[in-house]
Design a protein around this motif. Structure first.
Motif, PDB file in Angstrom:
ATOM      1  N   ARG A   1      -3.868   9.528   0.875  1.00 13.72           N
ATOM      2  CA  ARG A   1      -4.662  10.233  -0.131  1.00 13.72           C
ATOM      3  C   ARG A   1      -3.784  11.146  -0.989  1.00 13.72           C
TER       4      ARG A   1
ATOM      5  N   GLU B   1      -5.584  19.403  -4.132  1.00 15.75           N
ATOM      6  CA  GLU B   1      -4.467  19.202  -5.059  1.00 15.75           C
ATOM      7  C   GLU B   1      -3.458  20.340  -4.946  1.00 15.75           C
TER       8      GLU B   1
ATOM      9  N   ALA C   1       0.760   9.071 -13.478  1.00 19.10           N
ATOM     10  CA  ALA C   1       0.346   7.977 -14.368  1.00 19.10           C
ATOM     11  C   ALA C   1      -0.431   8.510 -15.567  1.00 19.10           C
ATOM     12  N   ARG C   2      -1.329   9.457 -15.308  1.00 17.45           N
ATOM     13  CA  ARG C   2      -2.116  10.040 -16.382  1.00 17.45           C
ATOM     14  C   ARG C   2      -1.212  10.826 -17.344  1.00 17.45           C
TER      15      ARG C   2
ATOM     16  N   GLU D   1       0.428  10.095  -7.566  1.00 14.10           N
ATOM     17  CA  GLU D   1       0.685   8.949  -8.439  1.00 14.10           C
ATOM     18  C   GLU D   1      -0.300   8.904  -9.599  1.00 14.10           C
ATOM     19  N   ASP D   2      -1.558   9.242  -9.345  1.00 12.80           N
ATOM     20  CA  ASP D   2      -2.558   9.259 -10.414  1.00 12.80           C
ATOM     21  C   ASP D   2      -2.205  10.312 -11.462  1.00 12.80           C
ATOM     22  N   ASN D   3      -1.764  11.488 -11.017  1.00 14.09           N
ATOM     23  CA  ASN D   3      -1.402  12.549 -11.954  1.00 14.09           C
ATOM     24  C   ASN D   3      -0.190  12.173 -12.800  1.00 14.09           C
TER      25      ASN D   3
ATOM     26  N   GLN E   1      -1.738   9.031  -3.403  1.00 18.22           N
ATOM     27  CA  GLN E   1      -2.551   8.527  -4.501  1.00 18.22           C
ATOM     28  C   GLN E   1      -2.806   9.603  -5.545  1.00 18.22           C
ATOM     29  N   LEU E   2      -3.081  10.820  -5.099  1.00 18.61           N
ATOM     30  CA  LEU E   2      -3.290  11.930  -6.022  1.00 18.61           C
ATOM     31  C   LEU E   2      -2.056  12.157  -6.891  1.00 18.61           C
TER      32      LEU E   2
END
Length: 457
Positions: free
Chosen positions: A235, A30, A245-246, A241-243, A238-239
């Protein structure tokens, strides 16, 4: 008691569990991913902002000769310098909504190319009317750039990282002062009469060229968002985008109408207005204040004008890092505003003492500029999507009306009193009011108006 910084908590957890290689790998991955994003985006955005701010405020150096050449009064200059922000205000929100819809790459390119051409056209100023018209058009052309970049950074970074990222971007303002002061001073000294143009005319032409070039380059180097970044693998995307979104659960997706009618958004705009009173009081009058302290040579004025901005670079980074590390915004913002007010007021106490003027103006400049990255963590933390585009643009456009008020007041008061002191005192009072508003208002903004729990920022 301030809550711990999530980043430091994550780091401590990783260090406490060395036997868990997957956790260490994830943390390292990250960190490396965000470092890659930062090195790809921030240097370019930073350079663009330096060019933008230089074109916006180089009129402060042009003033040293333009007023006598064109027989303009201080009031004419103050109104012309400030009328930029009327055009900026009118077109700010529509510009940011269009950026959100059509993509950052095309829209930021359009903004930069347009303002470069309008800035260069200032060479044709002959009368107050033409000065006002071109300054207004420059505001129209640049509308949406700054809030567009603030919005663009929310596409990449979660709120806990934005204080530092905002600071890295916004130090473009003091860097523009550090580089632009000597450059503008040199042009004013060396280019007078070349090919029949006055030095202030060359100033507008030469300093528009970087914006034009960067605007064209933007089309080829700036991705619209995470998915469009070819330099990220699946990868990494995705990391990120996930952060986002969260993090997005803390924000609010709202209608434009609800943003415009939201009292907390307007209070944020009022605080930012006070900040901008200070910023543009400094930006448009710093060369004049240094000249009034006894410095006559334009190149010397340019080098001395770089000193307050150089100090502000250090201050911005330190304050933003402290604010992120402690997850505390309110006191950092208020104390920076108080420092700015004290510095600008103190600069009026001994205007003939160059060393004293430089020290006090450096304090004022550092305080004003340190407010900005901390302030912009608020709206980008509580608004998302179209609401963020509209809310950020509205706060910025209303706040930047101070860019009209501040130089107009200082210019008018100088004509009346033959001194900039009264105008600077008004600006200092505005900054103190901004500190009071910061400490007395709830700054959870729109998030307190919906069902999601309020978030301390």
């Amino acid at each position: 008691m301030n809550p711990p910084d999530p980043a430091s908590v994550s780091d401590r957890l990783a260090s406490d569990r060395p036997q868990n290689p997957s956790l260490i790998a994830t943390t390292a991955f990250e960190t490396a991913t965000y470092a890659k994003v930062t090195w790809r985006l921030l240097p370019f955005l930073f350079i663009c902002y330096v060019a933008a701010y230089l074109d916006r405020v180089n009129v402060g150096f042009a003033k040293l000769q333009m007023l006598s050449d064109l027989k303009f009064s201080e009031s004419v200059y103050g109104l012309g310098a400030g009328i930029f922000f009327i055009g900026y205000f009118v077109f700010e929100v529509p510009s940011n909504i269009l950026l959100h819809r059509v993509g950052a790459r095309v829209w930021i390119s359009r903004i930069m190319v347009t303002w470069a051409l309008v800035s260069a056209a200032s060479v044709f100023v002959k009368s107050p009317a033409s000065f006002y018209a071109l300054r207004f058009l420059l505001g129209v052309a640049e509308a949406g750039f700054f809030p567009g970049i603030v919005l663009y950074l929310t596409y990449w970074y979660p709120s806990m990282r934005r204080g530092r990222m905002n600071a890295l971007f916004m130090i473009g303002i003091p860097v523009a002062g550090v580089l632009g002061g000597p450059l503008s001073g040199w042009i004013m000294q060396a280019a007078n009469g070349v090919r029949g143009l006055a030095n202030w005319q060359w100033l507008f032409v030469l300093e528009a060229i970087p914006s034009l070039v960067l605007g064209i380059v933007t089309l080829f180097v700036l991705p619209n968002g995470i998915r469009a970044a070819r330099w990220l693998d699946a990868r990494q995307k995705q990391l990120l985008e996930d952060n986002i979104a969260r993090d997005g659960h803390a924000g609010v997706e709202a209608s434009l109408k609800s943003i415009v009618s939201n009292g907390r958004v307007w209070r944020l705009a009022a605080i930012y207005f006070c900040c901008m009173m200070g910023l543009y009081g400094v930006s448009f009058y710093l060369p004049t204040l240094i000249k009034a302290a006894g410095v006559k040579d334009a190149l010397d004025v340019g080098f001395l004008a770089a000193i307050p901005y150089a100090i502000a670079i250090v201050s911005m980074i330190l304050v933003a890092r402290s604010s992120d590390r402690r997850n505390e915004r309110r006191w950092h913002l208020a104390l920076a505003a108080v420092a700015a007010a004290v510095g600008l007021y103190a600069s009026t106490l001994s205007t003939g003492n160059l060393a004293f003027v430089l020290v006090t103006l450096s304090l004022g400049t550092a305080g004003v500029l340190s407010m900005m990255p901390v302030f912009w963590t608020y709206p980008s933390s509580v608004l998302t999507g179209t609401a963020a585009a509209a809310g950020i643009a509205m706060i910025n456009s209303v706040g930047n009306l101070a860019g009209f008020v501040s130089p107009s007041i200082i210019g008018w008061m100088k004509d009346v009193t033959h001194s900039t002191n009264a105008g600077l005192i008004v600006v200092a009072v505005a900054l103190f009011v901004g500190a009071v508003l910061t400490l007395t208002q709830r700054l959870t903004s729109a998030s307190a108006d919906v069902s999601s729990p309020p978030r301390r920022v």
